[in-house]
Scaffold this motif. Sequence first.
Motif, PDB file in Angstrom:
ATOM      1  N   TYR A 539      11.346  -4.945  10.338  1.00 14.85           N
ATOM      2  CA  TYR A 539      11.559  -5.026   8.977  1.00 14.85           C
ATOM      3  C   TYR A 539      10.593  -5.592   8.194  1.00 14.85           C
ATOM      4  O   TYR A 539      10.145  -5.342   7.147  1.00 14.85           O
ATOM      5  CB  TYR A 539      12.856  -5.777   8.720  1.00 14.85           C
ATOM      6  CG  TYR A 539      14.117  -5.111   9.859  1.00 14.85           C
ATOM      7  CD1 TYR A 539      14.096  -3.628   9.992  1.00 14.85           C
ATOM      8  CD2 TYR A 539      15.291  -5.947  10.327  1.00 14.85           C
ATOM      9  CE1 TYR A 539      15.110  -3.084  10.923  1.00 14.85           C
ATOM     10  CE2 TYR A 539      16.081  -5.324  10.832  1.00 14.85           C
ATOM     11  CZ  TYR A 539      16.126  -3.944  11.216  1.00 14.85           C
ATOM     12  OH  TYR A 539      17.238  -3.388  11.958  1.00 14.85           O
ATOM     13  N   MET A 540      10.013  -6.928   8.580  1.00 17.46           N
ATOM     14  CA  MET A 540       9.264  -7.780   7.445  1.00 17.46           C
ATOM     15  C   MET A 540       7.797  -7.129   7.521  1.00 17.46           C
ATOM     16  O   MET A 540       7.276  -6.790   6.449  1.00 17.46           O
ATOM     17  CB  MET A 540       9.082  -9.208   8.227  1.00 17.46           C
ATOM     18  CG  MET A 540       8.380 -10.029   7.435  1.00 17.46           C
ATOM     19  SD  MET A 540       8.875 -10.393   5.567  1.00 17.46           S
ATOM     20  CE  MET A 540      10.556 -11.181   5.908  1.00 17.46           C
ATOM     21  N   GLU A 541       7.278  -6.673   8.681  1.00 17.21           N
ATOM     22  CA  GLU A 541       5.854  -6.300   8.611  1.00 17.21           C
ATOM     23  C   GLU A 541       5.804  -4.639   8.232  1.00 17.21           C
ATOM     24  O   GLU A 541       4.718  -4.452   7.284  1.00 17.21           O
ATOM     25  CB  GLU A 541       5.305  -6.213  10.117  1.00 17.21           C
ATOM     26  CG  GLU A 541       5.074  -7.445  10.597  1.00 17.21           C
ATOM     27  CD  GLU A 541       4.112  -8.379   9.505  1.00 17.21           C
ATOM     28  OE1 GLU A 541       2.812  -8.037   9.439  1.00 17.21           O
ATOM     29  OE2 GLU A 541       4.483  -9.385   8.595  1.00 17.21           O
ATOM     30  N   ILE A 544       6.356  -5.548   4.330  1.00 15.98           N
ATOM     31  CA  ILE A 544       4.827  -5.896   3.736  1.00 15.98           C
ATOM     32  C   ILE A 544       4.049  -5.071   3.602  1.00 15.98           C
ATOM     33  O   ILE A 544       2.982  -5.049   2.516  1.00 15.98           O
ATOM     34  CB  ILE A 544       4.451  -7.207   4.711  1.00 15.98           C
ATOM     35  CG1 ILE A 544       5.475  -8.431   4.654  1.00 15.98           C
ATOM     36  CG2 ILE A 544       3.110  -7.779   4.323  1.00 15.98           C
ATOM     37  CD1 ILE A 544       5.634  -9.344   3.229  1.00 15.98           C
ATOM     38  N   GLU A 545       3.929  -4.194   4.463  1.00 15.15           N
ATOM     39  CA  GLU A 545       3.091  -2.894   4.278  1.00 15.15           C
ATOM     40  C   GLU A 545       3.421  -2.263   3.049  1.00 15.15           C
ATOM     41  O   GLU A 545       2.286  -1.779   2.262  1.00 15.15           O
ATOM     42  CB  GLU A 545       3.031  -2.061   5.663  1.00 15.15           C
ATOM     43  CG  GLU A 545       1.898  -1.002   5.353  1.00 15.15           C
ATOM     44  CD  GLU A 545       0.646  -1.370   5.686  1.00 15.15           C
ATOM     45  OE1 GLU A 545      -0.316  -0.629   5.547  1.00 15.15           O
ATOM     46  OE2 GLU A 545       0.426  -2.669   6.158  1.00 15.15           O
ATOM     47  N   GLU A 546       4.391  -1.826   2.615  1.00 18.87           N
ATOM     48  CA  GLU A 546       4.907  -1.226   1.661  1.00 18.87           C
ATOM     49  C   GLU A 546       4.800  -1.992   0.429  1.00 18.87           C
ATOM     50  O   GLU A 546       4.043  -1.512  -0.553  1.00 18.87           O
ATOM     51  CB  GLU A 546       6.417  -0.936   1.650  1.00 18.87           C
ATOM     52  CG  GLU A 546       6.769   0.130   2.652  1.00 18.87           C
ATOM     53  CD  GLU A 546       8.152   0.767   2.368  1.00 18.87           C
ATOM     54  OE1 GLU A 546       8.215   1.018   1.291  1.00 18.87           O
ATOM     55  OE2 GLU A 546       9.035   0.689   3.358  1.00 18.87           O
ATOM     56  N   CYS A 547       4.653  -3.280   0.553  1.00 25.63           N
ATOM     57  CA  CYS A 547       4.377  -4.129  -0.822  1.00 25.63           C
ATOM     58  C   CYS A 547       2.980  -4.106  -1.090  1.00 25.63           C
ATOM     59  O   CYS A 547       2.365  -4.028  -2.212  1.00 25.63           O
ATOM     60  CB  CYS A 547       4.820  -5.508  -0.729  1.00 25.63           C
ATOM     61  SG  CYS A 547       6.687  -5.797  -0.509  1.00 25.63           S
ATOM     62  N   ALA A 548       1.909  -4.241  -0.138  1.00 16.90           N
ATOM     63  CA  ALA A 548       0.630  -4.088  -0.052  1.00 16.90           C
ATOM     64  C   ALA A 548       0.091  -2.783  -0.723  1.00 16.90           C
ATOM     65  O   ALA A 548      -0.478  -2.793  -1.404  1.00 16.90           O
ATOM     66  CB  ALA A 548      -0.262  -4.348   1.378  1.00 16.90           C
ATOM     67  N   ASP A 554      -5.551  -3.778   0.315  1.00 13.95           N
ATOM     68  CA  ASP A 554      -5.678  -3.712   1.789  1.00 13.95           C
ATOM     69  C   ASP A 554      -4.689  -4.331   2.582  1.00 13.95           C
ATOM     70  O   ASP A 554      -4.284  -5.699   2.061  1.00 13.95           O
ATOM     71  CB  ASP A 554      -6.998  -4.332   2.100  1.00 13.95           C
ATOM     72  CG  ASP A 554      -7.425  -4.262   3.661  1.00 13.95           C
ATOM     73  OD1 ASP A 554      -7.672  -3.186   4.075  1.00 13.95           O
ATOM     74  OD2 ASP A 554      -7.108  -5.197   4.246  1.00 13.95           O
ATOM     75  N   SER A 555      -4.256  -3.825   3.482  1.00 12.80           N
ATOM     76  CA  SER A 555      -2.952  -4.445   4.266  1.00 12.80           C
ATOM     77  C   SER A 555      -3.488  -5.911   4.771  1.00 12.80           C
ATOM     78  O   SER A 555      -2.559  -6.766   4.795  1.00 12.80           O
ATOM     79  CB  SER A 555      -2.662  -3.713   5.355  1.00 12.80           C
ATOM     80  OG  SER A 555      -2.551  -2.226   4.956  1.00 12.80           O
ATOM     81  N   ALA A 595       0.036  -5.674  12.177  1.00 14.44           N
ATOM     82  CA  ALA A 595       1.128  -6.568  12.013  1.00 14.44           C
ATOM     83  C   ALA A 595       1.007  -7.906  12.585  1.00 14.44           C
ATOM     84  O   ALA A 595       0.054  -7.956  13.537  1.00 14.44           O
ATOM     85  CB  ALA A 595       2.249  -5.856  12.563  1.00 14.44           C
ATOM     86  N   GLN A 596       1.627  -9.020  12.221  1.00 14.07           N
ATOM     87  CA  GLN A 596       1.498 -10.240  12.845  1.00 14.07           C
ATOM     88  C   GLN A 596       2.898 -10.721  12.753  1.00 14.07           C
ATOM     89  O   GLN A 596       3.863 -10.514  11.831  1.00 14.07           O
ATOM     90  CB  GLN A 596       0.632 -11.130  12.054  1.00 14.07           C
ATOM     91  CG  GLN A 596       1.241 -11.582  10.755  1.00 14.07           C
ATOM     92  CD  GLN A 596       2.227 -12.573  10.498  1.00 14.07           C
ATOM     93  OE1 GLN A 596       2.208 -13.575  11.462  1.00 14.07           O
ATOM     94  NE2 GLN A 596       2.975 -12.695   9.578  1.00 14.07           N
TER      95      GLN A 596
END
Length: 733
Positions: A539-541, A544-548, A554-555, A595-596
């Motif tokens: 969910y988070m990663e 965050i990718e969609e936000c970037a 850049d991701s 991802a992290q």
Amino acid sequence: MKKMIFGNGQRLSRRAFVVNSATAAGGFALGLNVPFVDALAHHGKASEHNATEVNLWVAIEPDDTCIIRIARSEMGQGTLTGLAQLVAEELECDWKKVETEGISPSRNLAAKRAWGEMGTGGSRGIRVSQDYVRRGGAAARMMLLQAAADQWKVPVGELSVADGIITHGNKKISYGKIAAAAAKLTPPDPKNIKLKDPKSWKIAGKPLKRLDTADKLNGSKVYAIDVKLPGMLNAAIRDAPVFGSKAVSFDDSKAAKMPGVRKVIKVKDTAVAVVADTWWHAKTALEAVDIKWDEGENAKVSNATIKERLREGLAATENNGERRNGDALGAIAGAAKKIEATYSTPFLSHACMEMMNATVKLSAGKAECWVPTQNLESSLAALSEASGIPLAQCEVHRHDLGGGFGRRGGTQDYVHQAVAIAKEFPDTPVKLIWSREEDQTHDFYRPISVCKMSAGLDDKGELVGLHVRSSGQSINAWLNPAGIQNGKDRRQLQGWYEEPGDAQLGYTVPNLLIEYVMRNTHVPVGPWRGVNTNQNAVYMECFIEECARAAGKDSLEFRRSLMKNHPKHLAVLNAAAEKGDWGKPLPAGVHRGIAQFMGYGSYSAATAEVSVDAKGKLKVHRMVLALNCGHPVNPGQIAAQAEGSVAYGLTATLYGEMLIDKGRVTNTNFDSYEIMRLAEMPKVETVIVPTYDFWGGVGEPTICVVAPAVLNAIHAATGKPVRELPLKNVKLV
């Protein structure tokens, strides 16, 4: 192995032991004072070895073989070798002469739990016990040195030791020759023992070969499912297909006449078992038993009704766990750009290769069990509870596990069943083996959940507000209700915590609101390798990718901008990016994702390289996983665990999904619950980023970054986010 008895004054009720051991299995370690030589653990010769017991952790044979005691379970993760390395490092013995000996839970209990709690889950096997096992090895070394000094009448400080050989000038003596004298000495105070600096390790910290490989390769290893005992009978069982329903009646007239059948038994209120001379006879006869079930209201439940209930939770006003700072909703409302997405993850099976099984023998005043378990104490407690025989008269024989993944911890349902069946055959061992169908349909599944994510970006593309609202089942509600405090279940926020130490969110957002809404169903749930970090990382990663991408950044750089206050998270992310060639050209059609996340006290990151062809077929070419677990005990095993995380995590990402229809699981075997094939396994590279200032886990942390790294790479390849798992249900192009 010695048979030990309770010491004077020990008082521990079976009920208290059940509760404590099950709680430890659920991920909450018991507070234990672990001595190194207990009054009950007397010195002498270990019965299985001609060895002198120097202390609880070390026994030494005359030929210098060092037997290191292990309390944790081995299920392929390498804990046995890692713990032996830690003890051997402080012991200064010859690694080529190291053997291990498993401690039984009855022996541990009789010694007032001197070996500590025995749960093996939550990636705790090494990180929770490393301190006292190292001190145990160091204490044994000090006693051996002191015995040599006494014999030679020289100060102990003038002695040196290497590979189990003590030296003073021209004098030398091996551990095997001085062990008997050492065993008579008073052990040192463990609090005053100075342990080695991990940076100076010679045995620990090295990629040594595992100690439990040979018998797996030559076929001599006896798993619990392989146990054969004189006069043993075999049992097959069928539990109610709808969770929570009951067996009303059964007709065994056909089954009773079939070859080898001894008895057809109703097990509690929900199941029917057949006992026969062989398991195949038992299973075949069970198929001929006509069972009538009272399926109740739960038979109306389906995947569709469960998903509707979860989505209702997204709009509910209450919450059952939260984290907040600032005004996330206000910041998002006033943001220059708003992003919103809803994700979902399904129920998952553990799919252990060794199905649930237990062999039980009940005699007058004695109960024995041969069982694959992640928590020997929980199995002992279950054996005692189900049989009514006191703990002191119960024995659990330990075996390596053919897979665990959280299924064989505090949930000891198969032990309870085996005991109930064995009660019908006193003085006779009865082995219960679940069929694959039974194993798939009566699991404690990874919880299903949905999550709505909302964010706001300012005119510079910076994240100013983030709102997370997750709706799903609670593991604690099923297995550890005491873990829910004032209606709040923080376990479901795993990986999103504010405080450092175990599963901290690695991003700083000025306005943040994270909420969990509990929506339980009749489907049983439990820990599944990585538990809630897996869903929460997706969910988070992925968001965050969609936000970037919405910010046009850049991701990697977008993540870095949020991680200035989280240097360990950032260091691992950077290591994965560097090893994964982030920013470098790729072959045509191949794309990267990153991802992290943090879980089980360790920091993980991953990059994935994937391609999606014109027909939407996905291929994962390469994955790079980075891990900081603080102190790497065996880098080779860490790499193996990372590779296993990719195999397990990718299986779930590509195919994993347990479906519910008419209240029951419908995909009952591997034809409908697909496992990733060997040809689908990508190249996996592991980079370890140790900081040597904490102890983190290894078995579970890296799995949580596998799915989001792959999903983010798919996003890069197709230009579309993936918000639902498994991928077999998603049209990629």
